[in-house]
Design a protein around this motif. Structure first.
Motif, short mmCIF file in Angstrom:
data_model
loop_
_atom_site.label_atom_id
_atom_site.label_comp_id
_atom_site.label_asym_id
_atom_site.label_seq_id
_atom_site.Cartn_x
_atom_site.Cartn_y
_atom_site.Cartn_z
N LEU A 271 9.49 1.13 -1.75
CA LEU A 271 8.27 1.07 -2.57
C LEU A 271 7.42 -0.15 -2.25
N ASP A 272 8.06 -1.24 -1.84
CA ASP A 272 7.31 -2.45 -1.49
C ASP A 272 6.43 -2.19 -0.27
N LEU A 273 6.99 -1.52 0.75
CA LEU A 273 6.20 -1.22 1.94
C LEU A 273 5.10 -0.21 1.64
N ILE A 274 5.38 0.73 0.74
CA ILE A 274 4.34 1.70 0.34
C ILE A 274 3.19 0.97 -0.34
N SER A 275 3.52 0.01 -1.18
CA SER A 275 2.50 -0.79 -1.87
C SER A 275 1.68 -1.61 -0.87
N LYS A 276 2.36 -2.22 0.11
CA LYS A 276 1.66 -3.00 1.13
C LYS A 276 0.76 -2.09 1.97
N GLY A 277 1.26 -0.90 2.29
CA GLY A 277 0.45 0.05 3.03
C GLY A 277 -0.83 0.39 2.29
N GLY A 278 -0.71 0.58 0.97
CA GLY A 278 -1.89 0.86 0.15
C GLY A 278 -2.88 -0.28 0.18
N TYR A 279 -2.38 -1.50 0.14
CA TYR A 279 -3.26 -2.68 0.17
C TYR A 279 -4.03 -2.74 1.49
N PHE A 280 -3.32 -2.61 2.61
CA PHE A 280 -3.99 -2.72 3.92
C PHE A 280 -4.92 -1.53 4.17
N LEU A 281 -4.61 -0.37 3.62
CA LEU A 281 -5.50 0.78 3.76
C LEU A 281 -6.79 0.53 2.98
N LYS A 282 -6.66 -0.11 1.83
CA LYS A 282 -7.85 -0.47 1.05
C LYS A 282 -8.71 -1.48 1.82
N MET A 283 -8.06 -2.48 2.46
CA MET A 283 -8.79 -3.46 3.25
C MET A 283 -9.46 -2.80 4.46
N ALA A 284 -8.85 -1.75 4.98
CA ALA A 284 -9.40 -1.05 6.15
C ALA A 284 -10.68 -0.30 5.82
N ALA A 285 -10.88 -0.02 4.54
CA ALA A 285 -12.04 0.78 4.12
C ALA A 285 -13.33 -0.04 4.10
N GLN A 286 -13.25 -1.32 4.44
CA GLN A 286 -14.44 -2.18 4.34
C GLN A 286 -15.45 -1.98 5.47
N GLY A 287 -15.03 -1.37 6.56
CA GLY A 287 -15.96 -1.17 7.68
C GLY A 287 -16.67 0.17 7.58
N GLU A 288 -17.53 0.42 8.57
CA GLU A 288 -18.27 1.68 8.61
C GLU A 288 -17.70 2.65 9.64
N THR A 289 -16.81 2.17 10.51
CA THR A 289 -16.23 2.99 11.57
C THR A 289 -14.92 3.60 11.12
N LEU A 290 -14.75 4.88 11.38
CA LEU A 290 -13.52 5.58 11.04
C LEU A 290 -12.71 5.76 12.32
N SER A 291 -11.59 5.08 12.40
CA SER A 291 -10.74 5.17 13.60
C SER A 291 -9.61 6.16 13.39
#
Length: 406
Positions: A271-291
């Motif tokens: 669950l800790d890694l799932i939570s961290k994944g959610g955090y970094f995915l949220k940070m990834a949403a800050q750009g305009e490019t979808l990779s």
């Protein structure tokens, strides 16, 4: 912790730092010297700590010993005459220069080394090998196991890669700001493939497989910690790896067999890694490019949602559709058919899967074996038999036999 236990641990964590700093200081022409110094430092530690016991600060002891050995190497007449002198005109340095093993210089050196070993002039296979050796501190035996190869082949591959670094005069430095975006894609692909070597490894060494994944995540974290390389797609890749790694323990049974997704014990998910994944995915949403990393991370995120639902598989299907538009991959298309079966039924999924014509792939036959299970038993069994013939690992064969027996 005694010296016999702590030295292997420190080799994995400190070897790469010492080599990166020394290579940055001397240049790639002295790469073998840098590796020799690092290796000799640990040999001396093994002898000295076995007699005198652990020093109060083992890491500091290693750094001081490496510094002294670096100076001694430079003062030896043969090495100075044959290796250092020819390089002085291109990369002058003073014998009195202090080797900087401060935390900041260690981090900077490793980051710069990452871009150097992932240079486009180096083959993809060699990039991963160099990353494992120089950036991750893996031994030749471990790299050979990871690639299902042998020491001779790996040594030759690494030798050729090092020669290329020298011949191309590749510098150990961060690319210019205008080049970072282009070069970053190469670095991310190497990290992505390094993670996959562990996550989808054919090696039966569970510890090695996990270590490969953790090292890939560590390298990606270093990129995030640096302002120049902390880009949305870097966060997306780390999110993807966190989500995948969260299910690592549930994917393999105690006997070493692969556990299918629908049979995994969700209680074993981290669950800790799932939570961290959610955090970094949220940070990834800050750009305009979808990779592709954004989309694959989104798919992996939905796979950590339990239990199954139509909404879940509809979202996964939509993400696969976007992924295939950005970068078509037969394996991604094959994985999409599983989501298609969950949302629109086996008949439609079978039709899409058979269009892919991946008859040499055991995953293709394994999936069709699943899809035909309630439609045509004979076809289901035949596809499972085909998958069994094509599977290369004991774990995959065990999983296929289990599905056939069911």
């Amino acid at each position: 912790m005694d010296h016999g236990t702590i030295i292997p641990h420190l080799f994995r964590t400190e070897y790469r730092k010492i080599v990166s700093v020394l290579c940055r200081h001397f240049g790639f022409r002295e790469m073998e010297v840098a590796e020799d110094i690092a290796s000799e430092t640990f040999q001396v530690a093994m002898q000295a700590w076995g007699i005198e016991g652990l020093p109060p600060n083992p890491v500091g002891w290693l750094y001081n010993t490496a510094k002294n050995k670096a100076k001694n190497h430079l003062h030896r007449d043969a090495i100075f005459r044959e290796k250092v002198m020819p390089a002085l005109e291109e990369n002058p340095f003073s014998l009195n220069d202090e080797i900087d093993l401060s935390p900041q210089n260690i981090n900077d050196s490793q980051l710069q080394m990452m871009f150097a070993v992932c240079h486009p002039a180096i083959s993809r296979e060699s990039q991963i090998g160099l990353a494992l050796r120089i950036l991750c501190g893996f031994g030749i035996d471990e790299i050979a196991t990871a690639f299902v190869s042998n020491k001779v082949t790996i040594n030759k591959r690494l030798f050729r890669a090092k020669e290329k670094l020298r011949d191309e005069n590749i510098r150990i430095e961060l690319p210019a700001p205008l080049e970072i975006d282009q070069r970053l894609d190469q670095v991310l692909m190497t990290i992505y493939l390094l993670f996959n070597e562990g996550y989808y490894s054919v090696s039966q060494n569970k510890t090695l497989r996990k270590d490969l994944c953790l090292e890939a995540m560590r390298l990606c974290s270093m990129l995030i910690e640096n302002e120049a390389t902390n880009k949305p797609r870097v966060n997306a890749l780390l999110a993807l790896m966190c989500f995948h790694a969260s299910r690592f323990d549930a994917r393999i049974s105690s006997s070493g067999a692969v556990v299918l997704y629908e049979e995994q014990d969700a209680n074993l998910w981290n669950l800790d890694l799932i939570s961290k994944g959610g955090y970094f995915l949220k940070m990834a949403a800050q750009g305009e490019t979808l990779s592709k990393y954004h989309l694959e991370a989104g798919i992996a995120a939905w796979h950590t949602q339990h239990p199954d639902s139509i909404e879940k598989w509809s979202q996964i299907l939509a993400l696969y559709d976007q992924l295939l538009e950005i970068e078509f991959s037969p394996i991604a298309a094959l994985n999409r058919t599983y989501a298609l079966a969950k949302t629109k039924g086996e008949h439609i999924a079978i039709a899409e899967a058979e269009k892919l014509d991946l008859h040499d792939n055991h995953f293709f036959h394994g999936l069709l074996g699943e899809l035909y299970e309630h439609i045509d038993k004979a076809k289901s069994v035949q596809h499972f038999l085909n998958a069994l013939d094509l599977a290369k690992t004991k774990a995959d064969k065990q999983a296929i036999r289990k599905r056939m027996a069911r």
